[in-house]
Design a protein around this motif. Structure first.
Motif, short mmCIF file in Angstrom:
data_model
loop_
_atom_site.label_atom_id
_atom_site.label_comp_id
_atom_site.label_asym_id
_atom_site.label_seq_id
_atom_site.Cartn_x
_atom_site.Cartn_y
_atom_site.Cartn_z
N LEU A 25 18.95 13.96 -17.82
CA LEU A 25 18.82 15.05 -16.84
C LEU A 25 18.05 16.23 -17.43
N ASN A 26 18.27 16.52 -18.73
CA ASN A 26 17.51 17.61 -19.36
C ASN A 26 16.01 17.33 -19.27
N ILE A 27 15.63 16.09 -19.55
CA ILE A 27 14.21 15.72 -19.51
C ILE A 27 13.68 15.79 -18.08
N LEU A 28 14.46 15.22 -17.15
CA LEU A 28 13.98 15.09 -15.76
C LEU A 28 13.95 16.45 -15.04
N ASP A 29 14.90 17.33 -15.36
CA ASP A 29 14.88 18.65 -14.71
C ASP A 29 13.60 19.40 -15.07
N GLU A 30 13.16 19.26 -16.33
CA GLU A 30 11.89 19.89 -16.72
C GLU A 30 10.72 19.27 -15.95
N ILE A 31 10.76 17.95 -15.80
CA ILE A 31 9.66 17.26 -15.10
C ILE A 31 9.63 17.70 -13.62
N LYS A 32 10.81 17.84 -13.05
CA LYS A 32 10.89 18.29 -11.64
C LYS A 32 10.26 19.67 -11.49
N GLN A 33 10.60 20.55 -12.47
CA GLN A 33 10.10 21.92 -12.42
C GLN A 33 8.56 21.93 -12.46
N ILE A 34 8.00 21.12 -13.34
CA ILE A 34 6.54 21.10 -13.49
C ILE A 34 5.90 20.42 -12.27
N GLY A 35 6.61 19.43 -11.70
CA GLY A 35 6.14 18.75 -10.49
C GLY A 35 6.00 19.76 -9.34
N GLU A 36 6.99 20.64 -9.21
CA GLU A 36 6.93 21.65 -8.14
C GLU A 36 5.67 22.50 -8.27
N LEU A 37 5.32 22.85 -9.52
CA LEU A 37 4.13 23.68 -9.74
C LEU A 37 2.84 22.90 -9.48
N GLU A 38 2.91 21.58 -9.62
CA GLU A 38 1.72 20.74 -9.41
C GLU A 38 1.68 20.19 -7.97
N GLY A 39 2.69 20.54 -7.16
CA GLY A 39 2.75 20.06 -5.78
C GLY A 39 3.20 18.61 -5.66
N ILE A 40 3.97 18.15 -6.63
CA ILE A 40 4.45 16.76 -6.60
C ILE A 40 5.97 16.76 -6.59
N ASN A 41 6.52 16.05 -5.60
CA ASN A 41 7.98 16.02 -5.48
C ASN A 41 8.56 15.00 -6.47
N LEU B 155 0.86 -1.19 0.00
CA LEU B 155 0.00 0.00 0.00
C LEU B 155 0.89 1.23 0.00
N SER B 156 0.64 2.13 -0.93
CA SER B 156 1.45 3.34 -1.01
C SER B 156 0.74 4.47 -0.28
N GLN B 157 1.52 5.35 0.33
CA GLN B 157 0.94 6.54 0.97
C GLN B 157 0.89 7.69 -0.03
N ASN B 158 1.62 7.55 -1.14
CA ASN B 158 1.65 8.63 -2.12
C ASN B 158 1.87 8.06 -3.52
N VAL B 159 0.80 7.42 -4.02
CA VAL B 159 0.95 6.72 -5.29
C VAL B 159 1.16 7.71 -6.44
N ILE B 160 0.67 8.93 -6.29
CA ILE B 160 0.83 9.93 -7.37
C ILE B 160 2.33 10.20 -7.58
N GLU B 161 3.05 10.31 -6.44
CA GLU B 161 4.50 10.53 -6.55
C GLU B 161 5.18 9.32 -7.21
N ALA B 162 4.71 8.12 -6.86
CA ALA B 162 5.28 6.90 -7.46
C ALA B 162 4.97 6.86 -8.97
N ILE B 163 3.75 7.31 -9.34
CA ILE B 163 3.37 7.32 -10.76
C ILE B 163 4.27 8.33 -11.53
N TRP B 164 4.49 9.49 -10.92
CA TRP B 164 5.37 10.48 -11.57
C TRP B 164 6.80 9.95 -11.66
#
Ligand code: NAD
Length: 307
Positions: free
Chosen positions: A215-231, A172-181
């Motif tokens: 890293l280029n791809i993931l840094d963009e994803i991290k940036q958008i995650g921050e705006l969506e409230g996902i680490n 059971l995950s406590q934060n499946v959205i983070e796992a999905i991202w």
């Protein structure tokens, strides 16, 4: 438990076999006529990684043919197919049916919310793998695991127990959205780049600037995650990538997007890099790497379809 697997392809069939072997009443739902015919006539052929081949007899039928009530429906279509599948199986979803989506990519929960009550939805990520090599025939390697969470108020524990009776290694995950991202981050690197570089995962890992591109791809994803409230933990994703490129893990494997392109099929790109790029434009944040990769994969889909 009475379980339907909606999308009885590579992974659906593997999960279906495991559940049936554990004593659950399993029915597959699929729309591929040759696949249904092969399984109905000769059984599902499973090539194991110990060299043993086994046959399993599981009822598989189209959405039109299936009837009855199910405790659990596991959704394992490709992500772009989920909406249609949910429309097609509407008649077997009761208010007591739980639906667990294990398809990769983002946006699955939003699609499910259009069809069923939030309290019926469970979402998960899985590290089980399987390859469909012919109609009615799959090849399975290694073991896997599943992390899942109820999206609304559903009690996920009975589902976890039922799946673990089949040794599916569910937690059971406590934060499946983070796992999905997290998984979407991995897939947004490996899936499109192995297609565009025409490489398996290990070959991609050896490519000169493969890790820089990741890293280029993931840094963009991290940036958008921050705006969506996902680490989005880029270091953790890079660690997983470093493991996956080793031949003893997934190095010799061609990701599913590579296989889809070769088969002239639509890919899941709009639910990986394309989804992040779309979120970027909604937030007014440029996502040049993810946007370009999405367009290149669509171009590749067009090229391969005309061959
Ligand atoms: P697949 O294409 O082999 O299976 C999907 C099946 O769904 C197909 O057999 C197709 O005929 C059926 N289908 C789709 N829409 C339908 C509809 N409306 N009606 C009836 N049948 C329909 O795909 P797969 O490799 O099993 O992957 C399923 C999902 O799991 C994907 O999101 C994938 O990214 C994810 N995943 C796969 C693996 C793997 O190793 N195969 C591993 C982890 C996650």
């Amino acid at each position: 438990m009475k379980i339907a697997i909606a999308g009885f392809g590579a992974l659906g069939a593997r999960v279906g076999v495991m559940l049936q072997q554990a004593g659950h009443e399993v029915t597959g739902i699929d729309g591929w006529a040759a696949h249904i015919a092969a399984i109905s006539t000769d059984g599902l052929t499973v090539h194991q990684d110990d060299g043993v081949t086994k046959k399993y007899y599981i009822p598989v039928m189209t959405a039109k043919e299936i009837d009855g009530k199910f405790d659990l429906i596991i959704l394992l279509t490709k992500t772009p197919q989920l909406d249609t599948m949910l429309t097609d199986i509407k008649h077997i979803i009761t208010k007591n049916t739980k639906l667990l989506v294990l398809s990769n990519g983002l946006g699955n929960i939003e699609v499910m919310e259009k069809h069923v009550n939030r309290d019926q939805i469970l979402a998960g990520v899985t590290l089980w793998t399987s390859e469909l090599i012919n109609p009615g025939e799959i090849r399975v390697t290694g073991t896997g695991s599943i992390k899942l969470q109820a999206i609304g108020e559903a009690n996920a524990k009975p589902i976890v127990s039922a799946l673990n009776k089949a040794s599916l290694n569910v937690t059971l995950s406590q934060n499946v959205i983070e796992a999905i991202w997290h998984k979407a981050g991995i897939n947004s690197v490996l899936n499109p780049l192995t297609v565009l570089l025409d490489a398996n995962i290990a070959e991609f890992g050896m490519a000169g600037n493969g890790m820089d591109l990741s890293l280029n791809i993931l840094d963009e994803i991290k940036q958008i995650g921050e705006l969506e409230g996902i680490n989005v933990d880029v270091n953790a994703i890079m660690k997983d990538l470093a493991l996956l490129i080793r031949p003893e893990h997934a190095g010799n494997h061609y990701p599913s997007m590579y296989q889809d392109i070769k088969a002239g099929k639509h890919t899941e790109i709009d639910f990986l890099n394309g989804y992040f790029a779309k979120l970027g434009s909604e937030h007014g944040v440029p996502m040049p790497f993810n946007a370009l990769i999405t367009r290149l994969i669509h171009a590749k889909e067009d090229i391969e379809r005309t061959k």
